[in-house]
Design an enzyme around this catalytic site. Structure first.
Site, PDB file in Angstrom:
ATOM      1  CE1 TYR A  67      -3.674   2.506   0.400  1.00  0.00           C
ATOM      2  CE2 TYR A  67      -2.455   3.324   2.301  1.00  0.00           C
ATOM      3  CZ  TYR A  67      -3.470   3.465   1.376  1.00  0.00           C
ATOM      4  OH  TYR A  67      -4.277   4.570   1.414  1.00  0.00           O
ATOM      5  CG  ASP A  79      -2.854  13.037   4.387  1.00  0.00           C
ATOM      6  OD1 ASP A  79      -2.833  13.325   3.172  1.00  0.00           O
ATOM      7  OD2 ASP A  79      -3.553  12.117   4.855  1.00  0.00           O
ATOM      8  CG  ASP A  94      -4.367   8.176  -0.298  1.00  0.00           C
ATOM      9  OD1 ASP A  94      -5.286   8.678  -0.974  1.00  0.00           O
ATOM     10  OD2 ASP A  94      -4.116   8.512   0.868  1.00  0.00           O
ATOM     11  CG  HIS A 142      -7.904   4.655  -1.761  1.00  0.00           C
ATOM     12  ND1 HIS A 142      -7.966   5.894  -1.167  1.00  0.00           N
ATOM     13  CD2 HIS A 142      -6.870   4.009  -1.168  1.00  0.00           C
ATOM     14  CE1 HIS A 142      -7.011   5.998  -0.258  1.00  0.00           C
ATOM     15  NE2 HIS A 142      -6.313   4.871  -0.247  1.00  0.00           N
ATOM     16  CD  GLU A 154      -9.512  11.353   0.440  1.00  0.00           C
ATOM     17  OE1 GLU A 154      -9.358  12.363   1.158  1.00  0.00           O
ATOM     18  OE2 GLU A 154      -8.746  10.373   0.475  1.00  0.00           O
ATOM     19  CB  CYS A 206      -5.521  12.918   8.426  1.00  0.00           C
ATOM     20  SG  CYS A 206      -5.375  11.253   9.143  1.00  0.00           S
ATOM     21  CD  GLU A 261     -10.122   6.353   6.859  1.00  0.00           C
ATOM     22  OE1 GLU A 261     -10.206   5.227   7.395  1.00  0.00           O
ATOM     23  OE2 GLU A 261      -9.041   6.847   6.489  1.00  0.00           O
ATOM     24  CG  ASN A 296      -6.854   3.130   7.315  1.00  0.00           C
ATOM     25  OD1 ASN A 296      -5.747   2.675   7.589  1.00  0.00           O
ATOM     26  ND2 ASN A 296      -7.097   4.434   7.239  1.00  0.00           N
TER      27      ASN A 296
END
Length: 299
Positions: free
Chosen positions: A48, A62, A89, A116, A118, A126, A191, A213
């Site tokens: 990952y 992030d 990501d 992925h 989002e 985050c 998530e 996750n």
């Protein structure tokens, strides 16, 4: 020697095949190409590539500061060093639906097995911090449809991540997950789930693979592989764990240097030179061109 022998298209095909088997696939987060090789060496099923790790590696938070070029470049560096499939990501897709389309093709070209995207607004946060906001369902659906329409390799995995659980609750997350699957998502990343029962609810709501996750210090409890498998999770990631462990060890080593003036007491905690050379196939390079790499590995 050099890069992986398995072509990217074949990695994707094998990944899809294994994902369809129903087994739970373990994808630790690689913080650089060398750690990806170690993940493969230890027998995991995939690698990952976390946006949080990539940001932190650049010394940034992030919050969507990284660019597609930076993410794709680092993704390529990691993916090409391992025979394993690499899942990356892609944050919110780096812009509007047309940007999402470009993101997909760029990540395909970089050799990734999947990504992925989002449903947060820009700038994102985050996934395990408070104060997140998500886009409306129509915008989230457009992102996924743009991704699906843009891909050229049908085996390139397009996973939809939804962060709506922390904003509007579990029922909203289930409804959003169903809508994203209807839009063409191959898999769902719910998530910040708070319990095994919530993962089980997502499993019951959609008929595509789901991802868990297991990031430390976040909203979710740290469930074991067996626990996640028992509720039908298909992929589990530990996105930042190796970076956290490595940085913790680095910090302690620097403290030792300050206190003792040397690192003799830390030798037992270090990767031995011989183990590093073995991991990076130093001997193969030696055999390839002994006029350049002419040495013996001492233990």
């Amino acid at each position: 020697m050099l890069y992986a022998q398995t072509p990217a298209a074949e990695k994707r095909r094998l990944f899809r095949e294994r994902l369809a088997s129903g087994e739970l696939l373990r994808f630790p987060g690689a913080f650089n190409p060398l750690s990806a090789k170690l993940i493969e060496r230890k027998g995991f099923e995939g690698v990952y590539i976390s946006g949080a790790v990539l940001s932190a590696d650049l010394g940034l938070p992030d919050i969507g500061l990284t660019t597609l070029t930076e993410v794709a470049g680092r993704g390529q560096q990691i993916a090409r060093m391992t025979e394993l499939p690499a899942l990356i990501d892609a944050d919110t897709g780096f812009g509007e639906p047309m940007n999402v389309a470009r993101t997909i093709q760029t990540l395909e070209d970089a050799g990734l097995a999947g990504m992925h995207i989002e449903d947060q607004i820009n700038p994102k946060r985050c996934g395990h911090l408070d104060g997140k906001a998500v886009v409306d369902q129509d915008t989230a659906i457009k992102r996924i449809r743009a991704a699906v329409d843009a891909r050229r390799d049908p085996n390139f995995l397009i996973m939809a991540r939804t962060d709506i659980r922390a904003v509007d609750g579990l029922e909203a997350a289930l409804d959003r997950a169903k809508a994203l699957v209807d839009a063409g998502a191959d898999a769902i990343f719910p998530e910040a789930m708070r319990s095994l029962e919530e993962f089980a609810a997502v499993r019951a709501a959609v008929d595509v693979p789901i991802l868990a996750n297991m990031t430390e210090f976040g909203k979710s409890d740290l469930f074991s592989v067996d626990q996640l498998q028992s509720v039908g999770v298909n992929i589990v990631i530990w996105p930042v764990s190796l970076l956290r462990i490595a940085m913790g060890a680095a910090g302690r080593a620097l403290d030792t240097l300050i206190d003792e003036g040397h690192l003799t007491s830390k030798l037992g905690e270090m990767q031995h030179r011989a183990d590093l050379y073995d991991l990076i196939d130093y001997e193969d390079y030696n055999h390839f061109d002994t006029s350049v790499f002419n040495f013996q590995i001492a233990r």
